[in-house]
Design a protein around this motif. Structure first.
Motif, PDB file in Angstrom:
ATOM      1  N   ARG A 375       0.918  -1.167  -0.039  1.00  0.00           N
ATOM      2  CA  ARG A 375       0.009   0.091  -0.158  1.00  0.00           C
ATOM      3  C   ARG A 375       0.913   0.938  -0.096  1.00  0.00           C
ATOM      4  NH1 ARG A 375      -3.950  -2.703  -1.936  1.00  0.00           N
ATOM      5  NH2 ARG A 375      -5.004  -3.757  -0.874  1.00  0.00           N
ATOM      6  N   GLU A 376       1.871   1.216   0.652  1.00  0.00           N
ATOM      7  CA  GLU A 376       2.920   2.339   0.720  1.00  0.00           C
ATOM      8  C   GLU A 376       3.514   2.616  -0.684  1.00  0.00           C
ATOM      9  OE1 GLU A 376       5.915   1.842   3.583  1.00  0.00           O
ATOM     10  OE2 GLU A 376       4.409   2.018   5.272  1.00  0.00           O
ATOM     11  N   ILE A 377       3.654   1.549  -1.224  1.00  0.00           N
ATOM     12  CA  ILE A 377       4.569   1.607  -2.626  1.00  0.00           C
ATOM     13  C   ILE A 377       3.444   2.259  -3.723  1.00  0.00           C
ATOM     14  CG2 ILE A 377       5.256   0.236  -4.668  1.00  0.00           C
ATOM     15  CD1 ILE A 377       6.566  -1.619  -2.617  1.00  0.00           C
ATOM     16  N   GLU A 378       1.940   1.725  -3.448  1.00  0.00           N
ATOM     17  CA  GLU A 378       0.945   2.420  -4.022  1.00  0.00           C
ATOM     18  C   GLU A 378       0.843   3.887  -3.935  1.00  0.00           C
ATOM     19  OE1 GLU A 378      -2.323  -1.150  -5.357  1.00  0.00           O
ATOM     20  OE2 GLU A 378      -2.157  -0.418  -3.252  1.00  0.00           O
ATOM     21  N   ALA A 379       0.883   4.151  -2.833  1.00  0.00           N
ATOM     22  CA  ALA A 379       0.998   5.648  -2.460  1.00  0.00           C
ATOM     23  C   ALA A 379       1.743   6.365  -3.004  1.00  0.00           C
ATOM     24  CB  ALA A 379       0.523   5.849  -0.907  1.00  0.00           C
ATOM     25  N   GLU A 380       3.042   5.993  -2.837  1.00  0.00           N
ATOM     26  CA  GLU A 380       4.163   6.638  -3.378  1.00  0.00           C
ATOM     27  C   GLU A 380       3.850   6.781  -4.893  1.00  0.00           C
ATOM     28  OE1 GLU A 380       7.725   4.774  -2.345  1.00  0.00           O
ATOM     29  OE2 GLU A 380       7.607   5.009  -0.166  1.00  0.00           O
ATOM     30  N   GLN A 383       1.485   9.718  -5.892  1.00  0.00           N
ATOM     31  CA  GLN A 383       1.997  11.031  -5.633  1.00  0.00           C
ATOM     32  C   GLN A 383       3.037  11.181  -6.671  1.00  0.00           C
ATOM     33  OE1 GLN A 383       3.948  10.961  -1.806  1.00  0.00           O
ATOM     34  NE2 GLN A 383       1.911  11.594  -0.769  1.00  0.00           N
ATOM     35  N   GLN A 384       3.833  10.351  -7.016  1.00  0.00           N
ATOM     36  CA  GLN A 384       4.698  10.541  -8.370  1.00  0.00           C
ATOM     37  C   GLN A 384       3.882  10.876  -9.523  1.00  0.00           C
ATOM     38  OE1 GLN A 384       7.174   7.288  -8.445  1.00  0.00           O
ATOM     39  NE2 GLN A 384       8.497   8.055  -6.501  1.00  0.00           N
ATOM     40  N   SER A 385       2.815  10.274  -9.881  1.00  0.00           N
ATOM     41  CA  SER A 385       1.942  10.497 -11.161  1.00  0.00           C
ATOM     42  C   SER A 385       1.372  11.713 -11.011  1.00  0.00           C
ATOM     43  CB  SER A 385       1.422   9.151 -11.402  1.00  0.00           C
ATOM     44  OG  SER A 385       0.078   9.159 -10.254  1.00  0.00           O
ATOM     45  N   GLN A 386       1.138  12.192  -9.922  1.00  0.00           N
ATOM     46  CA  GLN A 386       0.075  13.484  -9.988  1.00  0.00           C
ATOM     47  C   GLN A 386       1.060  14.911 -10.538  1.00  0.00           C
ATOM     48  OE1 GLN A 386      -0.931  13.947  -6.074  1.00  0.00           O
ATOM     49  NE2 GLN A 386      -2.702  12.197  -6.157  1.00  0.00           N
TER      50      GLN A 386
END
Length: 386
Positions: A375-380, A383-386
């Motif tokens: 889940r942390e990897i998905e959240a990161e 954020q990087q894609s925004q």
């Protein structure tokens, strides 16, 4: 006098026989010895041609020293009538004997222009490529999606030329619906497909086809190949396997195929499902839920919704016990073998680890930690894609 004439005649006959024997030995050495070719060529053998035309072409291109010896050697080996149409890579120094074997053995062509119709899980593509005889490497000439893109002129031109070869390449994990729809888009094939093949019944592989081949016949070849693979896997299955029929083995293999794209993981993924079946646990695998939504007719193209995870379908392994009633894709040989002979592991959980593979766990606590890390990897990534 007559004795002298007879003696001379016998002597002349011996000389002639000696010369003939020497000529035969010389011809044999020419036939089996290294040929004069210094650079590789692509020999085109067209349908309906004969050994005389082929030998003349070889002599003209410098691949053989004598077209006549080439034909006599083919006749002596009883291969003159076994010529097979195709495109053949003749390497430098190839002997006449080797070339005769090449053009009479048949099978897949080895050089020239090739059209590959690739049926993938997420897209279909047509690749036009040509083998460079000097480097032995294929060079891509064009690539396009036959259902979306305009057909390139070079494809239309090369497709119509004699010697062009055609292949259908099925990726592991495609569905039967995807295969049929892709075959419909291949303009070198003919005929209708009256029935959708059963899911899982088509063997992912590369199939040589010819213009005018019937789509139904190509499907029959795929089905025959898959039947053999299933039978082989079933015959070699582990005796402790909690699977009762080859059909169930195929279902399990299809789930393994859709769960991982990492070849080295297939065995571990198989062990998780086998352990779950042995313990009476539900399989709880997303690809089966997706199949319940799409029924194999294309890709979902988005994440699963909570309502879909809870919805009861014959394939939703979060809701049903055991295996779903049918396969969810066409698995390859490696997944069939993994399903039939899974390694012994303690794992009953796995989740994506961010590398394209999975993190495996024996206990729920360990699995929950792996899920939190994912889940942390998905959240990161969000954020990087925004």
């Amino acid at each position: 006098m007559w004795r002298h004439i007879a003696s001379n005649a016998v002597t002349a006959l011996i000389v002639l026989l000696f010369l003939a024997g020497g000529l035969i030995l010389w011809g044999q050495r020419q036939y089996i010895g290294p040929g004069p070719l210094t650079e590789a060529i692509c020999l085109q053998v067209e349908r309906g041609t004969n050994m005389r035309r082929v030998s003349a072409d070889l002599e003209e291109q410098g691949a053989v020293g004598s077209a006549a010896i080439f034909r006599m050697g083919a006749d002596y080996a009883d291969k003159a009538s076994e010529l097979k149409a195709g495109s053949y890579l003749v390497v430098p120094g190839a002997s006449m004997e080797e070339i005769v074997g090449l053009v009479t053995r048949g099978g897949a062509s080895t050089c020239g222009t090739e059209v590959v119709y690739r049926v993938g899980v997420s897209r279909v593509g047509v690749q036009l490529r040509e083998l460079d005889p000097e480097t032995g490497r294929f060079e891509e000439m064009a690539e396009f999606n036959p259902t979306e893109d305009e057909t390139p002129d070079i494809y239309t031109d090369r497709k119509a030329k004699a010697g062009t070869r055609f292949r259908v390449a099925l990726a592991e994990g495609v569905t039967s619906w995807q295969v049929v729809e892709s075959l419909k888009a291949m303009d070198v094939l003919e005929g209708d497909v009256e029935f959708l093949p059963e899911e899982g019944s088509l063997a992912p592989d590369s199939y040589e086809v010819r213009p005018g081949d019937a789509r139904a016949d190509v499907i029959a070849r795929m089905q025959a190949a898959q039947e053999t693979r299933i039978a082989d896997a079933w015959a070699a299955r582990s005796p402790e396997l909690p699977i009762e029929t080859p059909e169930e083995l195929l279902v399990l293999a299809s789930i393994i195929e859709k769960e991982t794209g990492v070849p080295e993981e297939r065995g571990q993924v198989a062990s998780v499902f086998v352990n779950r079946l042995n313990r009476g646990m539900r399989l709880q695998t997303d690809p089966t839920v997706i199949y319940g939504v799409t029924e194999g007719r294309g890709t979902l193209g988005r994440g699963l919704r909570q309502s879909e995870l809870r919805r009861e379908t014959p394939w939703n392994t979060y809701v049903i016990d055991g295996l779903p009633p049918t396969p969810i894709a066409n698995p390859g040989t490696a997944s069939l073998e993994a399903a039939a002979q899974p390694p012994e592991t303690p794992f009953v959980f796995f989740v994506a680890d961010g590398t394209g593979g999975h993190a495996f766990a024996e206990t729920l606590d360990e699995h929950n930690r792996n899920v939190a890390a994912w889940r942390e990897i998905e959240a990161e990534r969000r954020q990087q894609s925004q």
